[in-house]
Design a protein around this motif. Structure first.
Motif, mmCIF file in Angstrom:
data_model
loop_
_atom_site.group_PDB
_atom_site.id
_atom_site.type_symbol
_atom_site.label_atom_id
_atom_site.label_comp_id
_atom_site.label_asym_id
_atom_site.label_seq_id
_atom_site.Cartn_x
_atom_site.Cartn_y
_atom_site.Cartn_z
ATOM 1 N N VAL A 53 38.648 32.497 -43.774
ATOM 2 C CA VAL A 53 37.700 31.902 -44.125
ATOM 3 C C VAL A 53 36.633 32.962 -44.126
ATOM 4 C CG1 VAL A 53 35.972 30.108 -43.209
ATOM 5 C CG2 VAL A 53 38.227 29.453 -43.227
ATOM 6 N N VAL A 54 35.688 32.717 -44.984
ATOM 7 C CA VAL A 54 34.299 33.620 -45.051
ATOM 8 C C VAL A 54 33.137 32.873 -44.839
ATOM 9 C CG1 VAL A 54 33.362 35.519 -46.655
ATOM 10 C CG2 VAL A 54 35.776 35.185 -46.728
ATOM 11 N N TRP A 55 32.364 33.380 -43.866
ATOM 12 C CA TRP A 55 31.158 32.912 -43.674
ATOM 13 C C TRP A 55 30.005 33.992 -44.181
ATOM 14 C CZ3 TRP A 55 34.930 32.340 -40.424
ATOM 15 C CH2 TRP A 55 35.055 31.039 -39.738
ATOM 16 N N GLU A 56 29.084 33.572 -44.811
ATOM 17 C CA GLU A 56 27.897 34.214 -45.467
ATOM 18 C C GLU A 56 26.541 33.808 -45.028
ATOM 19 O OE1 GLU A 56 25.750 36.007 -49.309
ATOM 20 O OE2 GLU A 56 28.029 36.046 -49.227
ATOM 21 N N ASN A 57 25.981 34.612 -44.395
ATOM 22 C CA ASN A 57 24.495 34.260 -44.157
ATOM 23 C C ASN A 57 23.626 34.141 -45.205
ATOM 24 O OD1 ASN A 57 21.877 33.738 -43.119
ATOM 25 N ND2 ASN A 57 21.810 35.291 -41.748
ATOM 26 N N THR A 58 23.320 33.020 -45.830
ATOM 27 C CA THR A 58 22.439 32.672 -46.937
ATOM 28 C C THR A 58 21.147 32.268 -46.591
ATOM 29 O OG1 THR A 58 23.228 30.544 -46.971
ATOM 30 C CG2 THR A 58 24.584 31.945 -48.116
ATOM 31 N N SER A 59 20.489 32.364 -45.572
ATOM 32 C CA SER A 59 19.354 32.377 -45.056
ATOM 33 C C SER A 59 18.478 33.798 -44.534
ATOM 34 C CB SER A 59 19.242 31.283 -43.953
ATOM 35 O OG SER A 59 19.332 31.847 -42.763
ATOM 36 N N VAL A 60 17.304 33.476 -44.283
ATOM 37 C CA VAL A 60 16.496 34.518 -43.958
ATOM 38 C C VAL A 60 16.453 34.712 -42.489
ATOM 39 C CG1 VAL A 60 15.052 34.793 -46.021
ATOM 40 C CG2 VAL A 60 14.317 33.525 -43.992
ATOM 41 N N ASP A 96 20.805 40.976 -26.842
ATOM 42 C CA ASP A 96 20.612 42.182 -27.381
ATOM 43 C C ASP A 96 21.197 41.955 -28.932
ATOM 44 O OD1 ASP A 96 19.932 43.703 -25.095
ATOM 45 O OD2 ASP A 96 21.781 44.170 -24.631
ATOM 46 N N PHE A 97 20.932 40.597 -29.415
ATOM 47 C CA PHE A 97 21.251 40.530 -30.853
ATOM 48 C C PHE A 97 22.703 40.867 -31.401
ATOM 49 C CE2 PHE A 97 16.720 40.772 -30.630
ATOM 50 C CZ PHE A 97 16.207 39.537 -30.916
ATOM 51 N N GLY A 98 23.662 40.949 -30.405
ATOM 52 C CA GLY A 98 24.982 41.354 -30.640
ATOM 53 C C GLY A 98 25.588 40.270 -31.416
ATOM 54 N N GLY A 99 26.392 40.571 -32.665
ATOM 55 C CA GLY A 99 26.983 39.581 -33.308
ATOM 56 C C GLY A 99 26.080 39.107 -34.391
ATOM 57 N N ARG A 100 24.900 39.423 -34.414
ATOM 58 C CA ARG A 100 23.996 38.806 -35.520
ATOM 59 C C ARG A 100 24.367 39.111 -36.983
ATOM 60 N NH1 ARG A 100 17.789 37.951 -34.858
ATOM 61 N NH2 ARG A 100 17.035 37.831 -36.878
ATOM 62 N N LEU A 101 24.084 38.208 -37.720
ATOM 63 C CA LEU A 101 24.536 38.334 -39.076
ATOM 64 C C LEU A 101 23.107 37.944 -39.700
ATOM 65 C CD1 LEU A 101 27.937 36.226 -39.619
ATOM 66 C CD2 LEU A 101 27.271 38.780 -39.491
ATOM 67 N N GLU A 102 22.530 39.130 -40.556
ATOM 68 C CA GLU A 102 21.377 38.911 -41.362
ATOM 69 C C GLU A 102 21.844 38.640 -42.737
ATOM 70 O OE1 GLU A 102 18.491 39.588 -40.089
ATOM 71 O OE2 GLU A 102 19.149 40.702 -38.005
#
Length: 137
Positions: A53-60, A96-102
């Protein structure tokens, strides 16, 4: 999920029969779950054992994909964007924003054990940004 799986399996065959333009347009969004400002779309996906499964951050907004450790099958591998080995580690790293997807970032996980996998976006959990992957044999 099934459209993406079909495209993966039929990709070169489709090009060979002259559908390369149509296929190129479909390949631009090769993800299974998008992330809007407030939710996963779709909230629930059903896949087969062995599927990725692939997740993509499609927002800002920045998001995470973080499995609820107590809401995945017992024999399953834990998953979280950032590669954390536990929910506690993912939550601790978030400070510390670890794991954050932009925007445009992707995260993927291959599911090898059947069952239900519930997950969350840590910074938007209180707003109800949760999802599920159902893995069938």
């Amino acid at each position: 999920m099934y459209r993406r799986r079909f495209l993966e399996r039929a990709g070169t065959a489709g090009v060979a029969v002259g559908t390369s333009l149509a296929l190129a347009g479909c390949l631009a969004d090769q993800y299974d779950v998008g992330m809007t400002a407030t939710g996963f779309v779709p909230e629930e996906v059903t896949v087969e054992v062995g599927d990725r499964v692939v997740w993509e951050n499609t927002s800002v907004r920045g998001h995470t994909v973080t499995a609820y450790e107590d809401a995945i099958p017992e024999a399953a591998d834990y998953f979280a964007s950032g590669g954390f080995e536990s929910e506690a580690a993912a939550r601790d790293a978030w400070s510390d924003f670890g794991g954050r997807l932009e925007n445009g970032d992707r995260f993927s996980h291959t599911f090898s054990v059947p069952g239900r996998y519930d997950y969350v976006c840590i910074p938007h959990e209180t707003g109800g940004m949760v999802g599920a992957v159902i893995v069938e044999e």
